[in-house]
Design an enzyme around this catalytic site. Structure first.
Site, PDB file in Angstrom:
ATOM      1  N   LYS A   1       0.797  -1.235   0.000  1.00 42.25           N
ATOM      2  CA  LYS A   1       0.000   0.000   0.000  1.00 42.25           C
ATOM      3  C   LYS A   1       0.829   1.284   0.000  1.00 42.25           C
ATOM      4  CE  LYS A   1      -2.357  -1.652   3.594  1.00 42.25           C
ATOM      5  NZ  LYS A   1      -3.363  -1.867   4.644  1.00 42.25           N
TER       6      LYS A   1
ATOM      7  N   ASP B   1      -5.972  -5.614  10.616  1.00 35.54           N
ATOM      8  CA  ASP B   1      -7.283  -4.922  10.641  1.00 35.54           C
ATOM      9  C   ASP B   1      -8.448  -5.869  10.355  1.00 35.54           C
ATOM     10  OD1 ASP B   1      -6.464  -5.169   8.023  1.00 35.54           O
ATOM     11  OD2 ASP B   1      -6.893  -3.105   7.439  1.00 35.54           O
TER      12      ASP B   1
END
Ligand code: ADP
Ligand code: MG
Length: 473
Positions: free
Chosen positions: A181, A216
């Site tokens: 990312k 997450d």
């Protein structure tokens, strides 16, 4: 078997009135490449199931199936106050979370943007920044922070949601395998993330002890389970995409887990890495261009077709292709549109939601934000069509990984709840409806037994829950 209609036809598509034959044939050609029939989806699902099995039996596989060491399932009755940190890819969030029993939760939170400098600099700078943010949060909210009754340790317990691939060895230990990312801090890979964070807290004298490290997806799964005990899967559609689910411990063949009292463990799939070999995913030249120009070529191929960081860039590649063939904007681009990642995924949301007759919101984005000199209604309709193709394909691919887990866990017949967090899922128009539609094509009436809901802030709440479950042991 009935003929398979193209998925683009099944979705509501506006006609492009007055477009030339050359424009129509170019658009149709691209639409075909982005089309995902139910047959193709089934092929992807089959491969996904095989990759899950491989990842569970051996380390170092493409889909790594990382054991989280979270074995407790929240009952909803837990009470207490914990801190949580959530480093997702775009934002850093610090939360104080109070569990009040019966599934009730109170949250206080602060959000900070992570700058490009921090994403690329030495890791101690990134972790010092995080510690400073926690310090600021504590000084602004001290009156709310309570130490657990009966606990003499004055340090506050913190759960850390770190949403990058981590090789976890204990609930509070894990080494970073590889940045994704857009993060590249060069010295952090292969180091223990909790150690780096705890050292920064020490350097900055922040009275916090990091007791749990979770992905997450694991956090989202835990927090959704706190509210709905029938939850099987936690998913993120944000900057990146990934999923986690409750697995029977004996099925995680690659680990020897000695605690016989525990039956289930959460597995973090790290599905962004699925099919990095490019065996089944229907990659287009627009995807290959994005991959080649990314800072992690050949990695995270599935993620690059689905998540918030990339959908705008795929669309930008389509638009540039059409411009170069004189089929869009009269052949003119702009400095802004020529810049990598300038077409933001938020623009796709706005454009897909633009129901004005002359596509005024689309016009604003193209002419005012991206400085295209002038656009016709046909141009704007073509841009909208490009966004629809990219957004629809992302949602249909998303249904494939979800379907694969349901098949793997033998839950197609009885159904399950799925908690989903992330801005893409929350804000992208039709994203959830398109996933549900694909599931109906795959599973027929059984699709109605799959309950998909937004688990807003799930990743932060889940980290605090993991800290609590760890404290109970
Ligand atoms: P994180 O991944 O850091 O946890 P988010 O869940 O907020 O953060 O996801 C951020 C991603 O979501 C960004 O890549 C951004 O492009 C995308 N995003 C934010 N708002 C929207 C929107 N309105 N529509 C579509 N995508 C969005
Ligand atoms: Mg997030």
């Amino acid at each position: 078997m009935p003929p398979i209609l193209s998925s683009i036809i099944r979705d509501k598509i506006d006609p492009i009135d007055g477009a030339s034959d050359a424009q129509l044939s170019a658009i149709d050609g691209i639409a075909k490449e982005f089309d995902l029939t139910v047959e193709k989806l089934s092929e992807i699902i089959k491969h996904f199931c095989n990759e899950m099995d491989k990842g569970l039996s051996k380390n170092g596989m493409t889909v790594p199936m990382i054991p989280s060491f979270v074995t407790g399932i929240p009952t909803g009755n837990e009470v207490g106050t914990f801190l949580a940190l959530d480093l997702g890819g775009t934002n850093l969030r610090i939360c104080e979370i109070s569990f009040e029993g019966k599934g009730a939760i109170k949250i206080k939170q602060q959000k900070h943007k992570v700058t490009e400098n921090l994403k690329a600099g030495p890791s101690h700078q990134l972790f010092d920044f995080i510690a400073d943010c926690v310090d600021k949060f504590l000084s602004e909210y001290t009156e709310f922070v309570t130490v657990q009754p009966g606990v003499h340790d004055r340090k506050l317990k913190l759960g850390f949601t770190f949403s990058f691939p981590v090789e976890q060895t204990a609930i509070n230990k894990g080494t970073l395998i590889k940045w994704t990312k857009g993060f590249t801090c060069p010295d952090a890979e292969n180091k223990d993330v909790v150690f780096m964070l705890q050292e920064a807290m020490k350097r900055k004298n922040v009275p916090v002890i990091v007791t749990a490290l979770v992905n997450d997806t694991v956090g989202t799964l835990l927090s959704h389970s706190y509210k709905d005990p029938n939850t099987l899967i936690g998913i993120i559609y944000g900057t990146g995409t990934n999923g986690a689910y409750f697995e029977d411990i004996p099925k995680i063949k690659k680990i020897n887990f000695s605690d016989d009292s525990q039956k289930k463990m959460i597995v973090n799939i790290e599905w962004g890495a699925f099919d990095s070999e490019k065996k089944v995913l229907p990659l287009t030249m627009f995807d290959n261009k994005l991959d080649r120009e990314s800072n992690n070529p050949h990695y995270q191929i599935f993620e690059k077709m689905i998540s918030g960081m990339y959908l705008g860039e795929i669309t930008r590649n389509i638009l540039l292709h059409l411009i170069d063939r004189m089929l869009l904007f009269d052949g003119y681009s702009s400095k802004d549109l020529n810049r990598h990642y300038s077409f933001e995924t938020e623009y796709l949301s706005t454009i897909e939601a633009d129901e004005t007759q002359t596509l005024d919101d689309t016009k604003k984005i193209l002419e005012e934000l991206l400085n295209i000199p002038s656009t016709t209604l046909i141009d704007r309709q073509i841009v909208k069509r490009a966004c629809q193709m990219v957004g629809l394909r992302a949602a249909r691919l998303s249904s494939a990984s979800l379907a694969a887990i349901l098949i793997h866990c033998d839950k197609v017949e009885c159904g399950s709840s799925v908690g989903i967090d992330g801005s893409l899922f929350e804000f992208y128009p039709h994203f959830s409806a398109r996933i549900k539609k694909a599931l109906q094509e795959l599973f027929g009436a059984n699709a109605d037994k799959i309950k998909i809901s937004l688990a807003r802030d799930g990743s932060g709440v889940g980290a605090a829950l993991a800290a609590m479950l760890a404290a109970q042991k």
